[in-house]
Every structure is written in structure tokens, then in C-alpha cells.
Design a protein around this motif. Structure first.
Motif, PDB file in Angstrom:
ATOM      1  N   ARG A  30       0.837  -1.217   0.000  1.00 37.81           N
ATOM      2  CA  ARG A  30       0.000   0.000   0.000  1.00 37.81           C
ATOM      3  C   ARG A  30       0.866   1.259   0.000  1.00 37.81           C
ATOM      4  O   ARG A  30       0.574   2.237  -0.706  1.00 37.81           O
ATOM      5  CB  ARG A  30      -0.910  -0.007   1.230  1.00 37.81           C
ATOM      6  CG  ARG A  30      -1.967  -1.100   1.231  1.00 37.81           C
ATOM      7  CD  ARG A  30      -2.938  -0.896   0.090  1.00 37.81           C
ATOM      8  NE  ARG A  30      -4.008  -1.873   0.102  1.00 37.81           N
ATOM      9  CZ  ARG A  30      -4.932  -1.990  -0.842  1.00 37.81           C
ATOM     10  NH1 ARG A  30      -4.857  -1.192  -1.909  1.00 37.81           N
ATOM     11  NH2 ARG A  30      -5.875  -2.890  -0.760  1.00 37.81           N
ATOM     12  N   LEU A  31       1.931   1.249   0.815  1.00 39.86           N
ATOM     13  CA  LEU A  31       2.792   2.431   0.898  1.00 39.86           C
ATOM     14  C   LEU A  31       3.478   2.727  -0.436  1.00 39.86           C
ATOM     15  O   LEU A  31       3.680   3.890  -0.806  1.00 39.86           O
ATOM     16  CB  LEU A  31       3.852   2.233   1.984  1.00 39.86           C
ATOM     17  CG  LEU A  31       3.356   2.252   3.431  1.00 39.86           C
ATOM     18  CD1 LEU A  31       4.514   1.976   4.391  1.00 39.86           C
ATOM     19  CD2 LEU A  31       2.709   3.588   3.765  1.00 39.86           C
ATOM     20  N   GLN A  32       3.827   1.665  -1.177  1.00 35.20           N
ATOM     21  CA  GLN A  32       4.505   1.863  -2.459  1.00 35.20           C
ATOM     22  C   GLN A  32       3.588   2.462  -3.524  1.00 35.20           C
ATOM     23  O   GLN A  32       4.052   2.917  -4.561  1.00 35.20           O
ATOM     24  CB  GLN A  32       5.093   0.524  -2.951  1.00 35.20           C
ATOM     25  CG  GLN A  32       6.308   0.083  -2.146  1.00 35.20           C
ATOM     26  CD  GLN A  32       6.853  -1.251  -2.618  1.00 35.20           C
ATOM     27  OE1 GLN A  32       6.115  -2.220  -2.814  1.00 35.20           O
ATOM     28  NE2 GLN A  32       8.162  -1.309  -2.818  1.00 35.20           N
ATOM     29  N   GLU A  33       2.280   2.427  -3.241  1.00 30.72           N
ATOM     30  CA  GLU A  33       1.329   3.035  -4.164  1.00 30.72           C
ATOM     31  C   GLU A  33       1.136   4.523  -3.872  1.00 30.72           C
ATOM     32  O   GLU A  33       0.514   5.231  -4.661  1.00 30.72           O
ATOM     33  CB  GLU A  33      -0.018   2.312  -4.067  1.00 30.72           C
ATOM     34  CG  GLU A  33       0.033   0.861  -4.535  1.00 30.72           C
ATOM     35  CD  GLU A  33      -1.276   0.131  -4.288  1.00 30.72           C
ATOM     36  OE1 GLU A  33      -2.178   0.743  -3.652  1.00 30.72           O
ATOM     37  OE2 GLU A  33      -1.410  -1.021  -4.722  1.00 30.72           O
ATOM     38  N   THR A  34       1.658   4.991  -2.743  1.00 33.23           N
ATOM     39  CA  THR A  34       1.494   6.403  -2.380  1.00 33.23           C
ATOM     40  C   THR A  34       2.500   7.267  -3.140  1.00 33.23           C
ATOM     41  O   THR A  34       3.597   6.819  -3.492  1.00 33.23           O
ATOM     42  CB  THR A  34       1.696   6.614  -0.866  1.00 33.23           C
ATOM     43  OG1 THR A  34       3.053   6.276  -0.521  1.00 33.23           O
ATOM     44  CG2 THR A  34       0.734   5.747  -0.070  1.00 33.23           C
ATOM     45  N   GLN A  35       2.113   8.498  -3.370  1.00 31.17           N
ATOM     46  CA  GLN A  35       2.967   9.423  -4.097  1.00 31.17           C
ATOM     47  C   GLN A  35       4.253   9.713  -3.320  1.00 31.17           C
ATOM     48  O   GLN A  35       5.318   9.891  -3.913  1.00 31.17           O
ATOM     49  CB  GLN A  35       2.205  10.731  -4.360  1.00 31.17           C
ATOM     50  CG  GLN A  35       2.787  11.576  -5.469  1.00 31.17           C
ATOM     51  CD  GLN A  35       2.730  10.874  -6.826  1.00 31.17           C
ATOM     52  OE1 GLN A  35       1.813  10.108  -7.105  1.00 31.17           O
ATOM     53  NE2 GLN A  35       3.735  11.121  -7.668  1.00 31.17           N
ATOM     54  N   TRP A  36       4.126   9.751  -1.992  1.00 29.14           N
ATOM     55  CA  TRP A  36       5.278  10.079  -1.151  1.00 29.14           C
ATOM     56  C   TRP A  36       6.406   9.073  -1.340  1.00 29.14           C
ATOM     57  O   TRP A  36       7.567   9.446  -1.535  1.00 29.14           O
ATOM     58  CB  TRP A  36       4.843  10.107   0.319  1.00 29.14           C
ATOM     59  CG  TRP A  36       5.933  10.591   1.242  1.00 29.14           C
ATOM     60  CD1 TRP A  36       6.223  11.876   1.588  1.00 29.14           C
ATOM     61  CD2 TRP A  36       6.886   9.770   1.944  1.00 29.14           C
ATOM     62  NE1 TRP A  36       7.291  11.931   2.455  1.00 29.14           N
ATOM     63  CE2 TRP A  36       7.719  10.648   2.691  1.00 29.14           C
ATOM     64  CE3 TRP A  36       7.116   8.398   2.021  1.00 29.14           C
ATOM     65  CZ2 TRP A  36       8.760  10.186   3.490  1.00 29.14           C
ATOM     66  CZ3 TRP A  36       8.152   7.936   2.818  1.00 29.14           C
ATOM     67  CH2 TRP A  36       8.959   8.822   3.541  1.00 29.14           C
ATOM     68  N   LEU A  37       6.080   7.772  -1.319  1.00 32.70           N
ATOM     69  CA  LEU A  37       7.127   6.752  -1.447  1.00 32.70           C
ATOM     70  C   LEU A  37       7.591   6.606  -2.899  1.00 32.70           C
ATOM     71  O   LEU A  37       8.757   6.265  -3.149  1.00 32.70           O
ATOM     72  CB  LEU A  37       6.627   5.406  -0.909  1.00 32.70           C
ATOM     73  CG  LEU A  37       7.715   4.389  -0.541  1.00 32.70           C
ATOM     74  CD1 LEU A  37       8.698   4.973   0.476  1.00 32.70           C
ATOM     75  CD2 LEU A  37       7.103   3.110   0.012  1.00 32.70           C
ATOM     76  N   LYS A  38       6.701   6.888  -3.857  1.00 31.85           N
ATOM     77  CA  LYS A  38       7.118   6.847  -5.260  1.00 31.85           C
ATOM     78  C   LYS A  38       8.190   7.899  -5.540  1.00 31.85           C
ATOM     79  O   LYS A  38       9.101   7.669  -6.336  1.00 31.85           O
ATOM     80  CB  LYS A  38       5.911   7.080  -6.173  1.00 31.85           C
ATOM     81  CG  LYS A  38       4.966   5.888  -6.268  1.00 31.85           C
ATOM     82  CD  LYS A  38       3.803   6.200  -7.190  1.00 31.85           C
ATOM     83  CE  LYS A  38       2.852   5.014  -7.307  1.00 31.85           C
ATOM     84  NZ  LYS A  38       1.673   5.315  -8.182  1.00 31.85           N
ATOM     85  N   GLN A  39       8.065   9.028  -4.866  1.00 25.01           N
ATOM     86  CA  GLN A  39       9.050  10.096  -5.049  1.00 25.01           C
ATOM     87  C   GLN A  39      10.310   9.869  -4.226  1.00 25.01           C
ATOM     88  O   GLN A  39      11.321  10.535  -4.451  1.00 25.01           O
ATOM     89  CB  GLN A  39       8.412  11.438  -4.650  1.00 25.01           C
ATOM     90  CG  GLN A  39       7.280  11.865  -5.567  1.00 25.01           C
ATOM     91  CD  GLN A  39       6.592  13.125  -5.072  1.00 25.01           C
ATOM     92  OE1 GLN A  39       6.874  13.613  -3.976  1.00 25.01           O
ATOM     93  NE2 GLN A  39       5.688  13.668  -5.896  1.00 25.01           N
ATOM     94  N   ARG A  40      10.243   8.923  -3.265  1.00 24.97           N
ATOM     95  CA  ARG A  40      11.396   8.639  -2.393  1.00 24.97           C
ATOM     96  C   ARG A  40      11.649   7.135  -2.340  1.00 24.97           C
ATOM     97  O   ARG A  40      11.493   6.500  -1.303  1.00 24.97           O
ATOM     98  CB  ARG A  40      11.122   9.182  -0.988  1.00 24.97           C
ATOM     99  CG  ARG A  40      10.879  10.683  -0.939  1.00 24.97           C
ATOM    100  CD  ARG A  40      10.342  11.103   0.428  1.00 24.97           C
ATOM    101  NE  ARG A  40      10.123  12.539   0.495  1.00 24.97           N
ATOM    102  CZ  ARG A  40       9.014  13.144   0.046  1.00 24.97           C
ATOM    103  NH1 ARG A  40       8.049  12.411  -0.532  1.00 24.97           N
ATOM    104  NH2 ARG A  40       8.876  14.445   0.147  1.00 24.97           N
ATOM    105  N   PRO A  41      12.028   6.525  -3.452  1.00 25.97           N
ATOM    106  CA  PRO A  41      12.210   5.064  -3.488  1.00 25.97           C
ATOM    107  C   PRO A  41      13.272   4.567  -2.507  1.00 25.97           C
ATOM    108  O   PRO A  41      13.223   3.406  -2.072  1.00 25.97           O
ATOM    109  CB  PRO A  41      12.621   4.799  -4.945  1.00 25.97           C
ATOM    110  CG  PRO A  41      13.126   6.111  -5.448  1.00 25.97           C
ATOM    111  CD  PRO A  41      12.334   7.153  -4.745  1.00 25.97           C
ATOM    112  N   ARG A  42      14.232   5.437  -2.145  1.00 24.68           N
ATOM    113  CA  ARG A  42      15.263   5.005  -1.201  1.00 24.68           C
ATOM    114  C   ARG A  42      14.698   4.773   0.199  1.00 24.68           C
ATOM    115  O   ARG A  42      15.357   4.146   1.040  1.00 24.68           O
ATOM    116  CB  ARG A  42      16.377   6.046  -1.133  1.00 24.68           C
ATOM    117  CG  ARG A  42      17.188   6.159  -2.411  1.00 24.68           C
ATOM    118  CD  ARG A  42      18.319   7.161  -2.256  1.00 24.68           C
ATOM    119  NE  ARG A  42      19.127   7.271  -3.469  1.00 24.68           N
ATOM    120  CZ  ARG A  42      20.169   8.090  -3.598  1.00 24.68           C
ATOM    121  NH1 ARG A  42      20.515   8.873  -2.574  1.00 24.68           N
ATOM    122  NH2 ARG A  42      20.845   8.126  -4.726  1.00 24.68           N
ATOM    123  N   MET A  43      13.501   5.277   0.462  1.00 27.51           N
ATOM    124  CA  MET A  43      12.887   5.097   1.774  1.00 27.51           C
ATOM    125  C   MET A  43      12.164   3.759   1.904  1.00 27.51           C
ATOM    126  O   MET A  43      11.658   3.427   2.976  1.00 27.51           O
ATOM    127  CB  MET A  43      11.887   6.238   2.035  1.00 27.51           C
ATOM    128  CG  MET A  43      12.520   7.604   2.188  1.00 27.51           C
ATOM    129  SD  MET A  43      13.715   7.654   3.555  1.00 27.51           S
ATOM    130  CE  MET A  43      12.650   7.364   4.947  1.00 27.51           C
TER     131      MET A  43
END
Length: 337
Positions: A269-282
């Protein structure tokens, strides 16, 4: 563990009511407390002295200092041998020891080599933990240990590789459903092999039996303290061993279920969020944080499923023990962790 220290006076088993599940959860949280890992050798010796002072009658009551000393001793020493459990294999180190291994197994997009390496690493750690915390009244031979390890590794790798090959072929499922199932493959491998690992590593207990003892009344405990005598074993019971190993295997599955299921599903679910898409290192820190948080809460809940010091009716065991039960016709034994 405190039971292995000198002295005829029995320590209270816990500050909590171990006849209740939540009482055992609180007790398990103390045994699994990572802060006990930082106690030095001199600190452990001091804790042993404090506990022994109560068992030998020098201290008249349990003080906060003695309760803390008991916590250190119980989380460090094996109840059968009285020797410190190798640090990485202690329950107080369980969350830390498993963190990197679990994160490795739950890494998205693992190829065959990575899957094999992480499953082998996980089962190697499980072998060490299961062997270090097993009932030691029936020792395991080196050859049996090696065979059990090889069987456990083979089982986990077979399940993981088999499911990894099967899930992509499920064409009727949506891509999202296949992604979720792929993330759950490590859980199926860990749960099945983890339970098998316990049975393999402690199979000698089932074949030979483990020591059982009569349950004592309060009067008998008082008399034992006065006489300075030890309670002799009634013999070895295979049925008690089967119960002990079976419960331990189930507690391993109960522990791995939330750890191997919740983090990967939440991460999807988190990987579908814009925040994590913009910060793949997280992605990796997020995965580690989810695993750590889940592990901290899951371990005490799983360990508390069954009492470590188990009491059962003598008539539920072999016929030779039927008339040898103590209080209420019960006998007890160390289940192991």
C-alpha cells in the motif's frame, strides 16, 4: 534461569498471574526485553547473588532489586543447565537477530539465488535459537543436529521456490492479487519450515521423553526448603515431550504470522502512495520499521500462548505416571521456548 541457582527456597514464578494469558504476555515481555543484553558479566553475577540470597533465605521478601535480578537471570540463563544462552540466540535478542533476516526475505523482487540465501540464513538462525532454548534433559547429538538442519533448509527452500514459480502462472488473478501473493510467499515458507524446524531440532525429546516432576503444594514447598532436598524426576515422558514440542512449534507460527504478513501487505500500500514513489530510497527503511514494530509486539504475544513451566494431569501421560502426580494429580515440566 533462576530455578537453576543454589538455594532450596522457591522463587515466585513471576510478578504477574501466569494462569492468565495477559499475565504470561507481561512475563514474556520481560524475558524478551532487549535491555537485558547490555548487562555485563559482573552485573549478571550480582543478579545471581541477589536471587540466591532469596532462595537461601537471606532476603526475607522479594524486593524491586531482586525482581530486577530475576528478570536478568531468567532472560540470560538456561533453566536446565544454568549456563548463559549464547547471546544471539536469547529471546531478548530475538527481535534484533531476526530483523535483518526477515527484511531480506521480504525484499520485493528477490531472484532465485537471493531467495535461497535468505531462506538458508533464516533456518540457520532458527536452528541456533531452537537448539539453545530447548529442554536440555534430552541432549541432541551432533549428527542429528546436522540432519535436522539440512531437512529444515530443504523444506523452506522447496516451499519458497515452489510458490515463487506457481504464483506467476495464476493468470486468472489480477496483477495486484499476484503481487500480494508473491509478497506472502516468504510467510508460507517460514511458517511451514519454522514449525518443521522445531520438530526436527527437538525430535530427540519426543523419541526419548523429557523429565517430569510432581507438582508440589505450598506445604510441600515449605518442607522442601527446610529439608534442603531437591525434587527428583519421576522419569522421562514421551507424551509430555510431544506436547512441549508441539506447543513450541505452534508458538513459532503464531510469532511469524504477523511479522511475515503485515509488513509486506502494508508496504504494498505504501509503495502506491505518491510520497514513497518520489522517495524510493525510503522503501528499505520503511520495511525495516514495519518489521521491527511488528516484531516487538508479536514476540511476547506468541511466547505467552503456552506456559513455559507446564503443568498437566499425570493421567494424560503414560500409565507409569498415573499414580505419581503431585497436587491435584498434576506433574510439571519445562516446555522450552
Amino acid at each position: 534461569m533462576s530455578a537453576s541457582l543454589p538455594g532450596n527456597r522457591d522463587l515466585p514464578a513471576s510478578q504477574y498471574d501466569l494462569d492468565t494469558y495477559w499475565g504470561r504476555v507481561k512475563q514474556s515481555a520481560e524475558i524478551a526485553d532487549p535491555r537485558t543484553l547490555f548487562v555485563s558479566t559482573s552485573g549478571l553475577e550480582n543478579a545471581k547473588k541477589l536471587v540466591s540470597s532469596y532462595k537461601q533465605g537471606e532476603a526475607k521478601s522479594m524486593t524491586p532489586q531482586i525482581w530486577q535480578a530475576k528478570k536478568v537471570v531468567d532472560s540470560t540463563l538456561h533453566p536446565d543447565t544454568g549456563q548463559p544462552v549464547f547471546l544471539p540466540f536469547r529471546m531478548s535478542c530475538f527481535v534484533i537477530s531476526n530483523l535483518i533476516v526477515t527484511a531480506g526475505m521480504l525484499t520485493p523482487g528477490l531472484q532465485t539465488t537471493g531467495t535461497l540465501l535468505w531462506q538458508i540464513t533464516n533456518q540457520s538462525l532458527n536452528v541456533g535459537i531452537n537448539n539453545a532454548n530447548a529442554n536440555k534433559s534430552t541432549p541432541l547429538s551432533a549428527s542429528t543436529l546436522v540432519k535436522s538442519y539440512l531437512f529444515a533448509v530443504s523444506a523452506s527452500c522447496s516451499v519458497a521456490l515452489g510458490l515463487n514459480a506457481t504464483v506467476p502462472r495464476l493468470k486468472r488473478l489480477s496483477p495486484g492479487a499476484r503481487t500480494v501473493l508473491t509478497r506472502l510467499v516468504p510467510f508460507a515458507a517460514v511458517a511451514s519450515a519454522g514449525a518443521l524446524n522445531v520438530f526436527l531440532m527437538r525430535g530427540e525429546e519426543i523419541r526419548q521423553g523429557i523429565d517430569i516432576y510432581p507438582t508440589l503444594s505450598e506445604e510441600e514447598k515449605t518442607q522442601k526448603e527446610k529439608d534442603g532436598t531437591e525434587v527428583p524426576s519421576l522419569g522421562k515422558s514421551k507424551k509430555a515431550a510431544t506436547l512441549a514440542v508441539g506447543e513450541t512449534a505452534l508458538s513459532r507460527v503464531l510469532n511469524s504470522t504477523p511479522i511475515m504478513v503485515l509488513p509486506p501487505l502494508i508496504l504494498v500500500r505504501l509503495q502506491e502512495t505518491q510520497w514513497l514513489k518520489q522517495r524510493p530510497r525510503m522503501t528499505l527503511p520503511a520495511n525495516l520499521g514495519l518489521i521491527l514494530t511488528t516484531s516487538i509486539f508479536a514476540l511476547p504475544l506468541a511466547l505467552a500462548a503456552y506456559p513455559q513451566r507446564q503443568a498437566v494431569q499425570a493421567k494424560s501421560l503414560e500409565e507409569e505416571f498415573w499414580n505419581k502426580g503431585g497436587t491435584d494429580g498434576k506433574v510439571e515440566f519445562n516446555r522450552g521456548i
